[in-house]
Design an enzyme around this catalytic site. Structure first.
Site, PDB file in Angstrom:
ATOM      1  N   ASP A 165     -38.774  71.748   0.217  1.00 13.25           N
ATOM      2  CA  ASP A 165     -39.762  71.040  -0.769  1.00 13.25           C
ATOM      3  C   ASP A 165     -41.065  70.747  -0.292  1.00 13.25           C
ATOM      4  OD1 ASP A 165     -38.218  68.990   0.526  1.00 13.25           O
ATOM      5  OD2 ASP A 165     -37.977  67.993  -1.289  1.00 13.25           O
ATOM      6  N   GLU A 203     -37.887  61.362   7.909  1.00 11.88           N
ATOM      7  CA  GLU A 203     -37.796  60.018   7.077  1.00 11.88           C
ATOM      8  C   GLU A 203     -38.499  58.735   7.699  1.00 11.88           C
ATOM      9  OE1 GLU A 203     -36.622  60.041   4.238  1.00 11.88           O
ATOM     10  OE2 GLU A 203     -35.152  61.687   4.048  1.00 11.88           O
ATOM     11  N   GLU A 228     -39.651  62.162  -8.207  1.00 12.09           N
ATOM     12  CA  GLU A 228     -40.370  63.472  -8.140  1.00 12.09           C
ATOM     13  C   GLU A 228     -40.666  63.777  -9.602  1.00 12.09           C
ATOM     14  OE1 GLU A 228     -37.825  62.751  -5.993  1.00 12.09           O
ATOM     15  OE2 GLU A 228     -38.510  63.650  -4.262  1.00 12.09           O
ATOM     16  N   GLU A 281     -29.059  65.498  -9.543  1.00 11.78           N
ATOM     17  CA  GLU A 281     -29.541  65.636  -8.246  1.00 11.78           C
ATOM     18  C   GLU A 281     -29.612  67.241  -8.118  1.00 11.78           C
ATOM     19  OE1 GLU A 281     -30.574  64.016  -6.022  1.00 11.78           O
ATOM     20  OE2 GLU A 281     -30.371  65.161  -3.916  1.00 11.78           O
TER      21      GLU A 281
HETATM   22  C1  DMJ Z   1     -38.676  60.637  -0.964  1.00 13.32           C
HETATM   23  O1  DMJ Z   1     -38.457  59.987   0.296  1.00 13.32           O
HETATM   24  C2  DMJ Z   1     -39.809  61.479  -0.619  1.00 13.32           C
HETATM   25  O2  DMJ Z   1     -40.521  61.934  -1.824  1.00 13.32           O
HETATM   26  C3  DMJ Z   1     -39.215  62.863  -0.116  1.00 13.32           C
HETATM   27  O3  DMJ Z   1     -40.481  63.902   0.265  1.00 13.32           O
HETATM   28  C4  DMJ Z   1     -37.929  63.595  -0.585  1.00 13.32           C
HETATM   29  N1  DMJ Z   1     -37.360  62.716  -1.144  1.00 13.32           N
HETATM   30  C5  DMJ Z   1     -37.449  61.301  -1.387  1.00 13.32           C
HETATM   31  C6  DMJ Z   1     -37.584  60.863  -2.884  1.00 13.32           C
HETATM   32  O4  DMJ Z   1     -36.526  61.440  -3.670  1.00 13.32           O
END
Ligand code: DMJ
Length: 710
Positions: A253, A119, A367, A348
């Site tokens: 992902d 993060e 996304e 979600e």
């Molecule tokens: C973001 O912080 C980034 O896109 C990450 O790869 C996945 N989650 C969040 C947004 O949903």
């Protein structure tokens, strides 16, 4: 039409569109600034804005175990850093300069915050690097962001000191490794750090970052199963997968995203090979390429474990389109659009087998917006643009006095007092770019990519890319024609078209159209009686039917003496698609009866959601609301309407879910009604079965079975 008239019309249409884009950009900009200014006014220098209470949110020092907060919020002015480069997307150099000065003054990583390496990398490190690279264009910039990024990078390095090279999930920014910290992490968190880390190496000349991130990436890949799937959670110490399930979902992902984008940015073919091999496996096991849906499967044998799709996995169609997988991208995007249509936001987690929300929250994630932008850019099909407009409007429902609020549950639209940093830095950046198709950032070449947090990362050395990797879907032929919507497999179109297409837009029904990516339940089909009461047909065998509220209804002969409605007016209706004939007045009337009961009338549940109903029932299992009487439904989250305004509603208790069961010996029609007509039917007591309620873009839709033809 004469040529001149045609040209004139086209010019007018283009003018109108251009005007729309300008207005849309201005709307998107004001959404961003409402949130950004709210953050600065009420929250800064804390990490996030609390948009309901108009206060700031920082680390939870009282409860170190509160990882929902503490994994991300490190008391380092997160929202400022994550969104500062968006200011340049809006061309706002002044505010950007102000942001750089605030970062210089306030951001200090020498703070005892235990945060997630992933993060802090994608939001803070990526934010600093992108801002630094773009700030170099300005004379006033003194290069101050890079040393900050370098300092942060060095604080993260100890996390990679594991026997496998797979980094630990968390690290304390001030003290480094945390004693007794868990060694469990996941593929995305540990394997998608290479863009930011490699760029940091290139910018600072310190090769350690690139080395450790690349090693981590391949440490994950080298542990793939025999069918080329990587797992989700993994032990960084032993290198063993700790769960058997995988997909393109949360936890996995961005790994694929970074495989492909590392190749694009740096031209490193090793990453390309991973992407290509992984994609083959994903198409075989995880992504249903015919329908565009993705599922959770077993790592070792590829067997489907759960029919879930995460909001996070919506990014994949954008990635697929970047990688030239045009058809796959189109279908995967359509699949998420179908999910989006239920509530106007992607929840979600969605269970596409029972078509129910599994996890209802939506923290304003980017996304689906990101993928829509990528699809729009690669196809120039205005269908995607129009979806962007719909998304922009949806945010209005989340606006508060000082920002925009996360949604606790898309079914109820209950808001949460949080605005995540990626709403401004990612979601709004992508949305704005959608309305600026010629924006410089939309014309980036192979030496620039958006990170997984939408930070534009650039590499200033020439790269050679041995293979072509941009192959567009056939472009839309005009602003009013959608190639995408005219594909035979693109089909649940009423809801999507109704919610997204402007009225001047037209498209044709493809006669080969037979299936829908999403709906597969028989009760969604509109049928009318066969043999006994054959409707009148014209010379071509088409059924004659009166217009419905001025909309021409078109039928197609089906199997079993049935006919199927294929088009109402300009809307094509998929074989398994819900046909809703609507009228706004009736909708309001009916929804006012039900919506106030927290929108919980949305059909069957999985049985896991006991206790969701706050209603109390009498001995007969009845409950009253707004003058109507409901009985407890077959499922914990369903209610049947029994009486309303003094009229009884007849419910066929023997009919199974999804099955048509006539109440009389005469075959009845299955008609899905909505609005005034539905209300009228309900009031007149001719309803055979009150089937279900569901929502499209937050509106309640009533499906009823009636005994009479329209
Ligand atoms: C973001 O912080 C980034 O896109 C990450 O790869 C996945 N989650 C969040 C947004 O949903």
């Amino acid at each position: 039409m004469t040529l001149t008239a045609g040209v004139l019309l086209a010019v007018l249409a283009l003018g109108c569109w251009a005007h729309d884009l300008k207005e849309l950009r201005s709307k998107a900009r004001s959404v961003f600034y409402h949130g950004y200014n709210g953050y600065l006014d009420y929250a800064f220098p804390l990490d996030e804005l609390r948009p309901l209470s108009c206060t700031g949110l920082g680390r939870d020092w009282d409860d170190p175990g509160n990882i929902g907060i503490n994994d991300v919020l490190g008391d380092y002015s997160l929202t400022l850093v994550d969104s500062m480069d968006a200011l340049l997307v809006f061309g706002d150099e002044d505010r950007f300069q102000e942001a750089v000065m605030m970062v210089e003054e306030y951001v200090d990583f020498n703070i005892s915050s235990k945060v997630q390496v992933f993060e802090v990398t994608i939001r803070m490190l990526g934010g600093l690097l992108a801002a630094h690279q773009q700030a170099l264009a300005f004379n006033w910039y003194k290069g101050t962001l890079l040393p900050l990024a370098y300092d942060l990078g060095q604080r993260l390095l100890p996390a990679f000191n594991t026997p496998t090279g797979i980094p630990l999930a968390r690290i304390n920014l001030a003290t480094g490794l945390v004693p007794h910290e868990t060694t469990e992490t996941n593929a995305a968190a540990s394997g998608s750090l290479n863009l930011e880390f490699a760029l940091l190496s290139h910018l600072t000349g310190d090769g350690r970052f690139e080395r450790v991130a690349k090693k981590a990436f391949f440490a994950i890949w080298n542990r793939r199963s025999a069918i080329d799937l990587i797992g989700n959670t993994i032990d960084a110490s032993s290198g063993l997968w700790t769960s058997a399930s995988t997909g393109i979902c949360a936890g996995v992902d961005s790994y694929f995203e970074y495989a492909f984008k590392s190749y694009i940015l740096f031209g490193d073919v090793e990453y390309l090979r991973v992407w290509e091999q992984a994609l083959v496996a994903l198409k075989k096991h995880v992504i249903h390429t015919d329908e565009g849906k993705n599922v959770i499967v077993h790592l070792v044998n590829g067997i489907e474990l759960t029919p879930w799709s995460d909001a996070l996995a919506a990014y994949f169609s954008g990635l697929a389109s970047l990688a030239g997988e045009a058809d796959l991208a189109r279908k995967m995007h359509a699949f998420y659009h179908a999910i989006y249509c239920h509530h106007g936001f992607v929840p979600e987690r969605f269970n596409h087998q029972i078509r129910q929300v599994e996890l209802g929250w939506h923290p304003l994630r980017p996304e689906f917006i990101e993928s829509t932008l990528m699809m729009w850019l690669s196809t120039r099909d205005p269908y995607y643009l129009q979806l962007g407009v719909d998304m922009l409007e949806s945010f209005e429902r989340l606006k508060t006095n000082c920002g925009y609020a996360n949604i606790n549950d898309v079914r109820t639209l209950q808001l949460e007092d949080r605005m995540e940093s990626f709403f401004l830095g990612e979601s709004m950046k992508y949305l704005y770019l959608m309305f600026s198709p010629n924006h410089q950032q939309n014309r980036r070449d192979s030496n620039a990519v958006f990170s997984t947090e939408a930070h534009l990362l650039q590499y200033d050395k020439p790269v050679s890319r041995p293979m072509k990797h941009r192959q567009c879907i056939r472009p839309g032929e005009s602003l009013f024609y959608s190639y995408t919507l005219n594909q035979p497999d693109f089909f649940w179109s009423f809801a999507s078209a109704n919610s997204t297409l402007p009225s001047h837009y037209s498209y044709m029904m493809d006669p080969r159209a037979t299936s829908a990516p999403m709906p597969k339940e028989t009760y969604l089909e509109l049928t009318i009686p066969g043999k006994e009461s054959q409707p009148e047909r014209d010379a071509d065998g088409n059924i004659k039917m009166k217009d419905f509220r001025g909309q021409k209804v078109v039928f197609l002969n089906g199997d079993d003496d049935q006919v199927r409605v294929v088009r109402v007016g300009r809307f094509q209706i998929g074989k398994y698609e819900n046909l809703v004939l609507q009228d706004a007045t009736g909708l309001d009337q009916f929804s006012s009866v039900l919506v106030d009961n927290h929108h919980r009338f949305i059909g069957p549940s999985t049985g896991k959601k006991e206790g969701r109903f706050p209603l109390s029932y009498d001995e007969e299992g009845l409950t009253k609301s707004r003058g109507c009487v409901f009985e407890r439904g077959k499922w914990s989250s369903s209610l049947n309407l029994r009486k309303c305004d003094g009229f009884n509603i007849v419910v066929d208790r023997n009919a199974a879910e999804g099955e048509y069961k006539p109440l009389t010996d005469k075959r009845a029609s299955t008609v899905l009604l909505f609005g005034e007509r539905a209300w009228e039917v309900l009031k007149n007591g001719v309803v055979a079965e009150f089937k279900r309620l569901w929502t499209v873009r937050g509106k309640v839709i009533v499906n009823v079975y009636v005994e009479e033809l329209l």
